[in-house]
Write an enzyme that holds these catalytic residues in place. Structure first.
Site, PDB file in Angstrom:
ATOM      1  N   GLY A  95       0.810  -1.215   0.000  1.00  0.00           N
ATOM      2  CA  GLY A  95       0.000   0.000   0.000  1.00  0.00           C
ATOM      3  C   GLY A  95       0.844   1.267   0.000  1.00  0.00           C
ATOM      4  O   GLY A  95       0.329   2.367  -0.187  1.00  0.00           O
ATOM      5  N   ARG A  96       2.121   1.100   0.261  1.00  0.00           N
ATOM      6  CA  ARG A  96       3.004   2.283   0.257  1.00  0.00           C
ATOM      7  C   ARG A  96       4.408   1.888  -0.169  1.00  0.00           C
ATOM      8  O   ARG A  96       5.380   2.547   0.173  1.00  0.00           O
ATOM      9  CB  ARG A  96       3.044   2.910   1.640  1.00  0.00           C
ATOM     10  CG  ARG A  96       3.416   1.891   2.696  1.00  0.00           C
ATOM     11  CD  ARG A  96       3.567   2.473   4.048  1.00  0.00           C
ATOM     12  NE  ARG A  96       3.588   1.374   4.998  1.00  0.00           N
ATOM     13  CZ  ARG A  96       3.818   1.492   6.268  1.00  0.00           C
ATOM     14  NH1 ARG A  96       4.045   2.677   6.770  1.00  0.00           N
ATOM     15  NH2 ARG A  96       3.826   0.456   7.059  1.00  0.00           N
ATOM     16  N   ASP A 128      -2.334   6.893   2.932  1.00  0.00           N
ATOM     17  CA  ASP A 128      -1.749   7.924   2.066  1.00  0.00           C
ATOM     18  C   ASP A 128      -0.536   7.436   1.278  1.00  0.00           C
ATOM     19  O   ASP A 128       0.017   8.176   0.459  1.00  0.00           O
ATOM     20  CB  ASP A 128      -1.384   9.169   2.893  1.00  0.00           C
ATOM     21  CG  ASP A 128      -0.337   8.876   3.952  1.00  0.00           C
ATOM     22  OD1 ASP A 128       0.130   7.723   4.030  1.00  0.00           O
ATOM     23  OD2 ASP A 128       0.005   9.802   4.720  1.00  0.00           O
ATOM     24  N   GLY A 129      -0.113   6.200   1.552  1.00  0.00           N
ATOM     25  CA  GLY A 129       1.018   5.651   0.802  1.00  0.00           C
ATOM     26  C   GLY A 129       2.362   6.252   1.174  1.00  0.00           C
ATOM     27  O   GLY A 129       3.372   5.972   0.533  1.00  0.00           O
ATOM     28  N   ARG A 186       6.215 -13.203   1.307  1.00  0.00           N
ATOM     29  CA  ARG A 186       5.807 -13.365   2.699  1.00  0.00           C
ATOM     30  C   ARG A 186       4.907 -14.587   2.843  1.00  0.00           C
ATOM     31  O   ARG A 186       4.360 -15.073   1.859  1.00  0.00           O
ATOM     32  CB  ARG A 186       4.991 -12.132   3.138  1.00  0.00           C
ATOM     33  CG  ARG A 186       5.686 -10.822   2.865  1.00  0.00           C
ATOM     34  CD  ARG A 186       4.687  -9.731   2.453  1.00  0.00           C
ATOM     35  NE  ARG A 186       5.387  -8.544   1.952  1.00  0.00           N
ATOM     36  CZ  ARG A 186       5.775  -7.526   2.697  1.00  0.00           C
ATOM     37  NH1 ARG A 186       5.477  -7.500   3.965  1.00  0.00           N
ATOM     38  NH2 ARG A 186       6.442  -6.515   2.172  1.00  0.00           N
ATOM     39  N   ASP A 255       1.816 -11.312   7.273  1.00  0.00           N
ATOM     40  CA  ASP A 255       2.317 -10.516   6.145  1.00  0.00           C
ATOM     41  C   ASP A 255       3.691  -9.924   6.464  1.00  0.00           C
ATOM     42  O   ASP A 255       4.340  -9.381   5.572  1.00  0.00           O
ATOM     43  CB  ASP A 255       1.336  -9.392   5.780  1.00  0.00           C
ATOM     44  CG  ASP A 255       0.925  -8.560   6.974  1.00  0.00           C
ATOM     45  OD1 ASP A 255       0.427  -9.145   7.954  1.00  0.00           O
ATOM     46  OD2 ASP A 255       1.111  -7.332   6.953  1.00  0.00           O
ATOM     47  N   ASN A 256       4.111 -10.027   7.702  1.00  0.00           N
ATOM     48  CA  ASN A 256       5.428  -9.505   8.076  1.00  0.00           C
ATOM     49  C   ASN A 256       6.414 -10.634   8.353  1.00  0.00           C
ATOM     50  O   ASN A 256       7.396 -10.443   9.059  1.00  0.00           O
ATOM     51  CB  ASN A 256       5.313  -8.602   9.304  1.00  0.00           C
ATOM     52  CG  ASN A 256       4.530  -7.339   9.004  1.00  0.00           C
ATOM     53  OD1 ASN A 256       4.437  -6.929   7.847  1.00  0.00           O
ATOM     54  ND2 ASN A 256       3.961  -6.721  10.018  1.00  0.00           N
ATOM     55  N   ASP A 265      10.062  -5.705   7.958  1.00  0.00           N
ATOM     56  CA  ASP A 265       9.054  -4.766   8.470  1.00  0.00           C
ATOM     57  C   ASP A 265       9.314  -4.332   9.902  1.00  0.00           C
ATOM     58  O   ASP A 265       8.729  -4.850  10.858  1.00  0.00           O
ATOM     59  CB  ASP A 265       7.636  -5.325   8.304  1.00  0.00           C
ATOM     60  CG  ASP A 265       7.080  -4.944   6.939  1.00  0.00           C
ATOM     61  OD1 ASP A 265       7.845  -4.378   6.127  1.00  0.00           O
ATOM     62  OD2 ASP A 265       5.902  -5.202   6.680  1.00  0.00           O
TER      63      ASP A 265
HETATM   64  P1  AMP Z   1       2.604  -2.851   8.021  1.00  0.00           P
HETATM   65  O1  AMP Z   1       1.971  -2.436   9.293  1.00  0.00           O
HETATM   66  O2  AMP Z   1       3.720  -1.964   7.571  1.00  0.00           O
HETATM   67  O3  AMP Z   1       3.020  -4.282   8.013  1.00  0.00           O
HETATM   68  O4  AMP Z   1       1.474  -2.673   6.903  1.00  0.00           O
HETATM   69  C1  AMP Z   1       0.303  -3.428   6.854  1.00  0.00           C
HETATM   70  C2  AMP Z   1      -0.473  -3.085   5.606  1.00  0.00           C
HETATM   71  O5  AMP Z   1      -0.911  -1.733   5.635  1.00  0.00           O
HETATM   72  C3  AMP Z   1       0.305  -3.238   4.313  1.00  0.00           C
HETATM   73  O6  AMP Z   1      -0.587  -3.682   3.325  1.00  0.00           O
HETATM   74  C4  AMP Z   1       0.761  -1.834   4.030  1.00  0.00           C
HETATM   75  O7  AMP Z   1       1.014  -1.607   2.665  1.00  0.00           O
HETATM   76  C5  AMP Z   1      -0.452  -1.022   4.494  1.00  0.00           C
HETATM   77  N1  AMP Z   1      -0.084   0.344   4.894  1.00  0.00           N
HETATM   78  C6  AMP Z   1       0.563   0.710   6.018  1.00  0.00           C
HETATM   79  N2  AMP Z   1       0.735   2.051   6.052  1.00  0.00           N
HETATM   80  C7  AMP Z   1       0.189   2.549   4.934  1.00  0.00           C
HETATM   81  C8  AMP Z   1       0.042   3.859   4.388  1.00  0.00           C
HETATM   82  N3  AMP Z   1       0.516   4.942   5.006  1.00  0.00           N
HETATM   83  N4  AMP Z   1      -0.610   3.982   3.209  1.00  0.00           N
HETATM   84  C9  AMP Z   1      -1.091   2.912   2.575  1.00  0.00           C
HETATM   85  N5  AMP Z   1      -0.981   1.649   3.030  1.00  0.00           N
HETATM   86  C10 AMP Z   1      -0.352   1.460   4.191  1.00  0.00           C
HETATM   87 MG    MG Z   2       4.059  -5.193   6.666  1.00  0.00          MG
END
Ligand code: AMP
Ligand code: MG
Length: 501
Positions: A95-96, A128-129, A186, A255-256, A265
């Site tokens: 997502g980012r 917001d990516g 993953r 996913d991590n 992550d």
């Molecule tokens: P994470 O907590 O980094 O393992 O992210 C979990 C999920 O949330 C993944 O699919 C990320 O791409 C998405 N994600 C986390 N932060 C953002 C962000 N700021 N914008 C878009 N997607 C996000």
């Molecule tokens: Mg992650």
């Protein structure tokens, strides 16, 4: 607006894109207003075989902020699913983040180069990516520390400030991290296709993972079971390595968890100061699911989810047999983890001389168990506890004793410990112990100080000093005595970490 194209090739390859169509969405980074370089990892760039002459600071800023694409980049967002705190989310995905391409490094190993914080993608789900300077530098620092501690991990190649702010609890300066990983595959990648009953996709994915990460099992009759065993073994080793330095990942969602066996992550992770098996720092981990001492159990839980995705590939008409085979492999996790844990602890205690290959003896295991009990009972600083044992090996137990409120227990322990040592010169033992037990870890209070200075004041000096210390974690630097010391008990009691790079 699209990123500009740069007439520069980084020798990117694209095996993921070519071999796994349907596993990603091609997507471009969002240009940023004013990229400025925060940090570039020249040693890693050299390891990757990047041409540093072409990578001038201006080029680095443009490429690793997502403002410009080298002509051979083919950016894409990967699809994955995942269990987050035990709840299945069938679609997560990048997502980012965007994979730019793969490089064959100097040793011929394939490495992903990906941007994180480079704008929205079709997987952003309302996010917001973007990423903020603090968490980007946090991942940079902690992944470099893990690498220096000889723990498999993704790496940080660059951190570039974007010149725009991102909205979190408050407005924060934005940044993009460039992450290098042996892959970004993953457990959640497998779950994405299993959840959709796309067995052909699952098989393609498993074949790709075998070829990329476990080529030695490709000819096995039961290669998917061998794949499961390979992933189980690497995770057992990884989690033991984390725990032997006091690392708490903090968000071990499926996913991590990378199937390569690298740590991936860095969100709400932390290193413990005082030893406490129940330690939890993540602000969202209310039930302590990802507490320090739960990490092996959670790893098995995640691996069971991985095993489930492989069941349709196990080729048994009789499903019960497939489940029994997979279960038998999952049951090897704990004993394998325990072997890594005890053998690693034995090394850290300076006991493993002349016995390489053999597992820790019963007497050694019981001594190790008692050592951990002592560390917990006296809330001893985990890093210094081990490190000062090296002084005790040389006949100077004072530093070690100072970590305990009474000396009887620790003196009794030292006597038993000496009884198990080989007849080697004590200075040899101490030198070996200092090469195994770090003096510098990224202490939470130092990390926070360094990130605040960078994020609030644009001052990178504290970050750079800390980076320099954690890159040589086993070598005492007389100019940095305070970097070896824990935070105050009050700081630690109130310390919370947050998700989100
Ligand atoms: P994470 O907590 O980094 O393992 O992210 C979990 C999920 O949330 C993944 O699919 C990320 O791409 C998405 N994600 C986390 N932060 C953002 C962000 N700021 N914008 C878009 N997607 C996000
Ligand atoms: Mg992650």
């Amino acid at each position: 607006m699209n990123p500009s194209m740069m007439d520069l090739s980084l020798n990117f390859e694209h095996s993921y894109a070519e071999q796994l169509p349907g596993f990603y969405v091609s997507h471009r980074p969002t240009p940023v207003p004013q990229p400025s370089l925060l940090q570039f990892n020249t040693a890693l760039a050299a390891e990757l075989g990047l041409d540093c002459e072409k990578l001038t600071p201006d080029v680095v800023e443009q490429i690793f902020s997502g403002n410009a694409l080298p002509r051979d980049a083919e950016p894409l967002a990967q699809a994955y699913a995942g269990h987050q705190f035990g709840n299945f989310v069938p679609q997560l995905g990048d997502g980012r983040a965007l994979l730019l391409g793969e490089l064959l490094d100097q040793s011929g190993k394939r490495r992903d180069v990906a941007l994180k914080g480079s704008g929205v993608t079709p997987f952003s789900r309302g996010g917001d990516g973007k990423a903020a300077v603090g968490p980007v530098l946090r991942e940079y620092l902690i992944s470099e520390a893990m690498h220096a501690l000889d723990i498999p991990t993704t790496r940080a190649l660059a951190a570039v400030a974007t010149g725009e702010s991102v909205m979190r609890d408050s407005r924060l300066p934005g940044a993009v991290l460039t992450r290098v990983a042996s892959s970004h595959l993953r457990v959640g990648t497998f779950q994405y296709f299993a959840a959709r009953s796309q067995d052909d996709s699952s098989r393609k994915l498993a074949d790709y993972v075998i070829q990329r990460h476990y080529p030695n099992v490709s000819q096995d009759t039961h290669c998917y079971l061998s794949l499961l065993k390979g992933v189980v073994d690497r995770q057992a080793d990884l989690i033991a390595r984390w725990m032997l330095v006091g690392f708490i990942h903090g968000v071990m969602n499926t996913d991590n968890m990378a199937v390569s066996g690298e740590t991936i992550d860095y969100g709400p992770c932390a290193f413990m100061d005082a030893y406490d098996p129940n330690a939890v720092f993540s602000s969202i981990d209310h039930a302590g699911r990802y507490a320090f001492g739960n990490q092996p159990t959670v790893a098995v839980w995640n691996l069971a989810r991985f095993a489930e995705t492989l069941l349709p590939l196990l080729g048994n008409e009789n499903d019960e047999q497939a489940v029994a085979d997979a279960t038998a492999i999952l049951e090897t996790f704990m004993p394998t983890f325990q072997n890594h844990w005890y053998n690693g602890a034995r090394n850290k205690l300076g006991l493993a001389h002349g016995e390489t290959g053999a597992n820790a003896s019963e007497a050694e295991r019981s001594l190790i168990d008692d050592w951990f009990e002592l560390l917990a009972k006296y809330k001893v600083d985990y890093t210094l506890g081990w490190r000062y044992l090296a002084d005790a090996a040389e006949g100077n137990p004072c530093n070690l004793r100072s970590l305990f409120t009474t000396s009887t227990d620790v003196d009794n322990f030292l006597e038993r410990w000496r009884g198990l040592q080989d007849d080697l010169p004590s200075s040899n033992v101490a030198t070996k112990m200092r090469a195994t037990n770090p003096i510098y870890i990224p202490r939470n209070h130092l990390v926070e100080e360094a990130l605040s200075a960078a994020s609030d004041d644009g001052n990178l000096k504290p970050f750079e000093i800390l980076l320099q210390a954690i890159r040589r974690p086993f070598t005492e630097d007389p100019t940095l005595p305070q970097y070896a010391l824990p935070a105050s008990a009050e700081f630690t009691a109130n310390y919370r970490t947050f998700c989100g790079t």
